[in-house]
Design an enzyme around this catalytic site. Sequence first.
Site, PDB file in Angstrom:
ATOM      1  N   SER A   1       0.820  -1.205   0.000  1.00 55.97           N
ATOM      2  CA  SER A   1       0.000   0.000   0.000  1.00 55.97           C
ATOM      3  C   SER A   1       0.858   1.261   0.000  1.00 55.97           C
ATOM      4  O   SER A   1       1.718   1.444  -0.855  1.00 55.97           O
ATOM      5  CB  SER A   1      -0.959  -0.039   1.192  1.00 55.97           C
ATOM      6  OG  SER A   1      -1.913   0.990   1.107  1.00 55.97           O
TER       7      SER A   1
ATOM      8  N   ASP B   1      -9.692  -4.663  -4.640  1.00 57.05           N
ATOM      9  CA  ASP B   1      -9.158  -3.593  -3.802  1.00 57.05           C
ATOM     10  C   ASP B   1     -10.165  -2.460  -3.660  1.00 57.05           C
ATOM     11  O   ASP B   1     -10.646  -1.908  -4.657  1.00 57.05           O
ATOM     12  CB  ASP B   1      -7.853  -3.073  -4.396  1.00 57.05           C
ATOM     13  CG  ASP B   1      -6.990  -2.371  -3.368  1.00 57.05           C
ATOM     14  OD1 ASP B   1      -7.525  -1.514  -2.640  1.00 57.05           O
ATOM     15  OD2 ASP B   1      -5.792  -2.692  -3.277  1.00 57.05           O
TER      16      ASP B   1
ATOM     17  N   HIS C   1      22.659  -3.454 -26.851  1.00 57.37           N
ATOM     18  CA  HIS C   1      22.601  -2.070 -26.378  1.00 57.37           C
ATOM     19  C   HIS C   1      22.828  -1.905 -24.879  1.00 57.37           C
ATOM     20  O   HIS C   1      22.926  -0.779 -24.390  1.00 57.37           O
ATOM     21  CB  HIS C   1      21.242  -1.459 -26.748  1.00 57.37           C
ATOM     22  CG  HIS C   1      20.967  -1.400 -28.207  1.00 57.37           C
ATOM     23  ND1 HIS C   1      20.341  -2.430 -28.895  1.00 57.37           N
ATOM     24  CD2 HIS C   1      21.248  -0.450 -29.134  1.00 57.37           C
ATOM     25  CE1 HIS C   1      20.215  -2.110 -30.165  1.00 57.37           C
ATOM     26  NE2 HIS C   1      20.764  -0.905 -30.344  1.00 57.37           N
TER      27      HIS C   1
END
Length: 572
Positions: A369, A444, A521
């Site tokens: 949270s 949630d 890269h």
Amino acid sequence: MAKLLSCVLGPRLYKIYRERDSERAPSSVPGTPTSVTNPPSSSWDTYYQPRALEKHADSILALASVFWSISYYSSPFAFFYLYRKGYLSLSKVVPLSHYAGTLLLLLAGVACLRGRWRRRPAWIYPSLSIGRWTNPQYRQFITILEATHRNRSAENKRQLAKYNFDFGSWPVDFHWEEPSSRKESRGGPSRWGVALLRPEPLHRGTADTFLNRVKKLPCQITSYLVAHTLGRRMLYPGSVYLLQKALMPVLLQGQARLVEECNGRRAKLQACDGNEIDTMFVDRRGRAEPQGQKLVICCEGNAGFYEVGCVSTPLEAGYSVLGWNHPGFAGSTGVPFPQNEANAMDVVVQFAIHRLGFQPQDIIIYAWSIGGFTATWAAMSYPDISAVILDASFDDLVPLALKVMPDSWRGLVTRTVRQHLNLNNAEQLCRYQGPVLLIRRTKDEIITTTVPEDIMSNRGNDLLLKLLQHRYPRVMAEEGLQAVRQWLEASSQLEEASIYSRWEVEEDWCLSVLQSYQAEHGPEFPWSVGEDMSPEGRRQLALFLAQKHLHNFEATHCTPLPAQNFQMPWHL
């Protein structure tokens, strides 16, 4: 006489821990059942038992402390009521002051019988501690405490660790300036605090003249007052004294389990702002399981404490764990503003590296949270840490703050959050180059901006999208962004799999493309992979990356995360 004075000024003693069982302790985890054949005695059996005089005096003062806190928070309303009723005139204030003085004298007399020096409330002063002086357990404890303050040897600390008492009297175990590298580094923290990302001005391009500053002053004063009164307490309810008082028995029991069943070691850390941070370390490096060599630093929620918080999940999974309490929570001092939070996290990480002996590559940051703020700050500030796991977290505080406040307050709320309570998780996380895992709670009710059933209003989605758009901007072009949004809208694993198969995601191909790009890269983000790719290829790669960075957990915000859901983030 000196011993009597020590009892007068000594801290409150809560508990005397049991002797640790070395054969049982390493395998025990708070919240899990212990062996039936050899059940341990209850953690409550060894609570310090004060004598009757001290016990009753303590109950009276505890009740007075609760009433003091209630009166403190309700004082503006009480003052307004008394003013309206005409009770604030001199003729009526004088008799009331006499009653208040008599009450304070009575409480001071009770404190004489009990004798305890507390940081709050400030009107309780210690005197003759009759109850403690007659208790041999307390006299033995105060002897050990004084010896530890004089000589902080390993043996004295081991003896002191057998007791749980007011943490304000615990000696400091680690100081923010202790690492020698801090004294040589110019970029380290100062006494004002560690570095934070500052929000951009609300009105860019406006000349910052003296007249403009004067015009902004009333708004700035209002924002400051809101943040330091209502705002901070709404954002971090765990810092409210009344809530901590109500949770005290649960916190004491949780701490006893960590110490007695997991061999937890408590320590006090002093941050650069002077706040003292309460921590608990459980060492699993001596065990055969390889995950014990990794340290998980746990960052709790806005009403969470390490005694009963998310530390149980990595403990059950077999990791070494370091839990800590926010400033103003339980044994930690201060108030939980973003600067203080970052200062606390900084000294916790330094403690893990320089005192506990973990390399940054062996440290995992796990947050639940609102703990995502300190977790992402640590990831940004210590880029060599192994991984970051964010459970039920969000990208930015402003949308969630606007959700619970009236629409007419939109400007004030936005300004207050940006200036004083700016939890910019996504911005900080994008500056971290290592592995990241986001755990989204599908039910949630806290970090959604509408209702729990509207899964697309979960701010964890925005955290994922901002991270992927920063790291893989070419892949997350229009086609990739659209595919990931469709995948995030899925309300079940079956629907997720259906979307995944609809776009015919070839995981081996996606993995080979990413590995080839990294080999050519390097690992530094952002990547330009996907620049010359077809729309179908970008969709596949975007869905592959989203599925690797975000896992769903079918639960509400406060449901404990099972150990089997605690997984290490994916990386090439």
